[in-house]
Each structure stands twice: as structure tokens, then as C-alpha cells.
Design an enzyme around this catalytic site. Structure first.
Site, short mmCIF file in Angstrom:
data_model
loop_
_atom_site.label_atom_id
_atom_site.label_comp_id
_atom_site.label_asym_id
_atom_site.label_seq_id
_atom_site.Cartn_x
_atom_site.Cartn_y
_atom_site.Cartn_z
N LYS A 79 0.97 -1.29 0.01
CA LYS A 79 -0.01 0.10 -0.04
C LYS A 79 0.96 1.35 -0.07
CE LYS A 79 -4.13 -1.85 1.95
NZ LYS A 79 -4.18 -3.01 1.62
N ASP A 94 -1.64 -2.31 -4.08
CA ASP A 94 -3.22 -2.29 -3.73
C ASP A 94 -3.66 -0.99 -3.97
OD1 ASP A 94 -2.70 -4.65 -2.60
OD2 ASP A 94 -2.64 -4.08 -0.53
N GLN A 131 -10.58 -0.85 -8.63
CA GLN A 131 -11.64 -0.98 -7.83
C GLN A 131 -12.78 -0.89 -8.69
OE1 GLN A 131 -10.43 1.74 -5.61
NE2 GLN A 131 -9.84 0.81 -3.79
N ARG A 142 -5.00 -6.41 -10.85
CA ARG A 142 -6.12 -7.04 -10.00
C ARG A 142 -7.42 -6.20 -9.96
NH1 ARG A 142 -4.62 -6.10 -4.36
NH2 ARG A 142 -2.95 -7.61 -4.26
N HIS A 163 -14.62 -13.19 -3.74
CA HIS A 163 -15.01 -14.47 -3.20
C HIS A 163 -16.50 -14.56 -3.64
CE1 HIS A 163 -12.40 -12.09 -0.64
NE2 HIS A 163 -11.91 -13.07 -0.66
N ARG A 176 -12.17 -3.70 7.72
CA ARG A 176 -12.61 -3.72 6.17
C ARG A 176 -13.45 -5.20 6.25
NH1 ARG A 176 -8.22 -0.55 5.10
NH2 ARG A 176 -6.93 -2.19 4.08
N ARG A 177 -12.61 -6.16 6.55
CA ARG A 177 -13.06 -7.45 6.45
C ARG A 177 -14.50 -7.74 7.26
NH1 ARG A 177 -9.12 -6.77 3.68
NH2 ARG A 177 -10.96 -6.11 2.45
#
Ligand code: FDA
Length: 306
Positions: free
Chosen positions: A98, A132, A162, A183, A226, A287-288
Site C-alpha cells: 500500500k 493495492d 476497484q 488485480r 469471493h 474492512r473484512r
């Protein structure tokens, strides 16, 4: 999780009392599920276990928003140590970073010079660094730094983008001369509706759109999700267009949907797991939690058991 619920969790997570409490007890209460440990050696062990299942990794030394040059220099040195540890241990992993951990909020030139050192090391060791993407206020600077790095080390650096940002498709067009490796993921920050799609459905649609677009362009695509629906749509498209296995991979986070990661490997797809470690795990962890209410229930249950 709905956008409103996600915003509530991220806002609560910024509260000082909550931060102090979770920093003190979080790892024992369940953060360990998402974080490979506090030390680089813990993370290398986690990567060995993933490699044994046919899953490769990207290692991340947790940390962000640093405002002191000394801390950014330490972050730079640790990133170089990660690349050396990967090389010495022979594990199958690259590195994720990051930019705010490496001085972006202090001075862009300083951050670029830190990144030149890191990506230069990756080049020397024949490895790869993925940048990231952080909150929307950092996108312009992150892209500018990515461009300079990519021009100097075309094979050793990639970017994360994003799908929830309106601007992402245009950013992809503007960077296409670089033939970038991306990504692509939905996006994890608390963004206003002026910059990001508020509805999950629109984020999902844009995610599919940019994945297809990048695959069609023939550039390397890491599909980071996911969401089985997104994964199945991507798999179908890859098969329909006969996209070679060397042009894409699936990526997921450590401790999340491990069975799905193994299943994709069994089906013959390349899978990379994002393996974070370090002491500064709280922002990543919050964040998770914001992504999935069940994670909060999991933490609360652990708290009640104590
Ligand atoms: P979505 O949130 O719709 O979830 C789909 C399903 O996945 C859920 O129903 C659940 O089963 C499972 N799931 C998702 N999140 C979970 C969680 N936290 N715990 C348990 N289960 C969960 N973001 C960003 O802004 N910048 C970045 O650089 C990165 N980097 C990155 C790397 C990698 C490898 C991944 C996989 C993700 C990121 N992200 C990220 C995070 C990303 O933007 C996004 O917030 C999460 O991946 C969640 O979105 P999904 O696509 O998984 O779908």
C-alpha cells in the site's frame, strides 16, 4: 453487505474506543482468522501451507496511512525483506504493497523513490509487486506512481483497480498503452456516492464489465473476489473466449472461502491468496468485518466465550 451497513461498520471501526479495545484483544478474539501472524516468518509458513495445496500467494506487511518518513523507510525495508525471504525460502509468492505505508501521504516523490527500490529488488529477484488501491483520494497519485514504475520495470509491477469507482473504466483506457497487469476487485473503502456506485448490483455489473474488457485486451487479469456469481461468470467467459491460463488468475483473501480456493485449483485455475501479516492489522481487519456481518457475529461469540 448492504452499502449502508458497510458504512456503519467502517464508521464505528474508526471510533477511538473501539480501536483501542480491538487492538488489545482483536487477535485473540478472531482477527487471527484473517491475519497470518505478526511476523514475516509466520507469513512464510502460511504461504508454505498454501503452496502445498497448489495455491500461490501475495504477501502483505500490514500498515497504511503513515505520516513519518522513518516509518515509511521501515516499511520499504520490510518490503525488501519480504522479497528476499520469498527468494531464500523458495515459496511461490509475490508482494502486495500500500503506497500510504511507503510515504504517499508525506511526499509523492519520496514514495516513488521507495517504490523504485522495492520494484528494483523485485526485478533483481525476478519477482513481482502489486500495488493495492486505497481510498479514492489516493487514486490519481497511485496511478501516477504506477506509470513511472511500469515504464522502468515493465515485468515487475502491477496495479489493483476497484469496480465500485465510476472512474475505473476510464483509468483502464488511459493506462492501456502500458499493457498493465491488473488485480480487479469490487473495492473495500467507505466511498461517497459522488465517486462510487452506491448499489451492489451496479458494482457487480461494472466488475463483470471491466474483467471482460481487460481479458479481451489480452492483458493479465487477476480476478479478486469471493463472490461465486462473479467467479462463475468469469470462468464461463474465460472458457467461451478460450483465454489462456497464462493470462489470468483468481485471487482471494487469507482465511476467506478457503474451500473455494482449493476447488478452483482442482478445476485447473491458478489461484493466489493474499496473505497479510504484521502488528498493524486493525484497518485491514475492520474492512473484512464491514464486508460481512457474519464476521462480527463470529467475533462477538468469541468475546462471550472469554
Ligand atoms: P462480496 O462482498 O459481494 O462477497 C461475496 C461473498 O464472498 C460473501 O457472500 C461471502 O461469502 C464472501 N466474503 C466476502 N468478503 C468476505 C469477508 N470479509 N469475510 C468472509 N466472507 C466474505 N479492496 C480494495 O479496495 N483495494 C485493494 O487493493 C484490495 N485488494 C484485494 C485483494 C484480494 C486478493 C481480494 C480478494 C480483495 C481485495 N480487496 C481490495 C477487497 C475487495 O475490494 C472486496 O471488498 C472484497 O473482496 C469483498 O468483495 P467480494 O468480491 O468478495 O464480494
Amino acid at each position: 453487505m448492504s452499502n449502508v451497513a458497510r458504512k456503519v461498520v467502517l464508521t464505528v471501526a474508526e471510533n477511538k474506543l473501539v480501536t483501542n479495545f480491538v487492538n488489545k484483544y482483536g487477535l485473540t478474539l478472531g482477527a487471527r482468522r484473517f491475519v497470518a501472524g505478526e511476523k514475516l516468518a509466520d507469513a512464510i509458513n502460511a504461504v508454505k501451507q498454501l503452496n502445498a495445496k497448489g495455491i500461490c500467494a501475495t504477501l502483505d506487511n500490514l500498515g497504511e496511512s503513515c505520516y513519518e518518513a522513518k516509518t515509511a523507510t521501515e516499511g520499504t525495508m520490510e518490503a525488501i525483506r519480504i522479497l528476499e525471504a520469498i527468494h531464500e525460502s523458495g515459496v511461490d509468492s509475490n508482494l502486495s504493497v500500500k503506497l500510504t505505508q511507503l510515504g504517499l501521504d508525506i511526499d509523492e516523490k519520496f514514495c516513488l523513490s521507495n517504490m523504485m527500490e522495492i520494484v528494483g529488488k523485485a526485478n533483481q529477484l525476478d519477482n513481482f509487486v502489486r500495488i493495492d488501491m486505497e481510498d479514492s483520494s489516493k487514486v490519481d497519485a497511485t496511478i501516477a506512481i504506477f506509470r513511472e514504475l511500469k515504464e522502468k520495470y515493465p515485468e515487475n509491477v502491477g496495479l489493483a483497480l476497484q469496480a465500485y469507482l465510476y472512474r475505473t473504466e476510464k483509468d483502464m483506457d488511459d493506462l492501456s498503452d502500458l499493457k498493465p497487469s491488473y488485480r480487479l476487485m469490487k473495492g473495500a473503502y467507505n466511498e461517497p456516492k459522488e465517486v462510487a456506485f452506491p448499489q451492489k448490483r451496479d458494482v457487480d455489473d461494472n466488475f463483470v464489465k471491466i474483467i471482460k474488457k481487460h481479458l479481451d485486451a489480452g492483458f493479465y487479469t487477476a480476478i479478486a473476489s469471493h463472490d461465486e456469481n462473479m467467479i462463475n461468470i468469469s470462468k464461463d467467459y474465460i472458457s467461451e473466449k478460450s483465454i489462456p491460463k497464462t493470462q489470468y488468475e483468481f485471487q482471494m483473501l487469507y482465511g476467506i472461502c478457503s474451500n473455494l480456493q482449493e476447488q478452483l485449483v482442482k478445476e485447473g485455475h491458478k489461484v493466489r491468496c493474499y496473505v497479510p501479516y504484521g502488528t498493524d492489522w486493525y484497518p485491514y481487519f475492520s474492512r473484512r468485518l464491514a464486508e460481512r456481518p457474519a464476521n462480527i457475529v463470529f467475533i462477538l461469540k468469541n468475546l462471550l466465550k472469554k
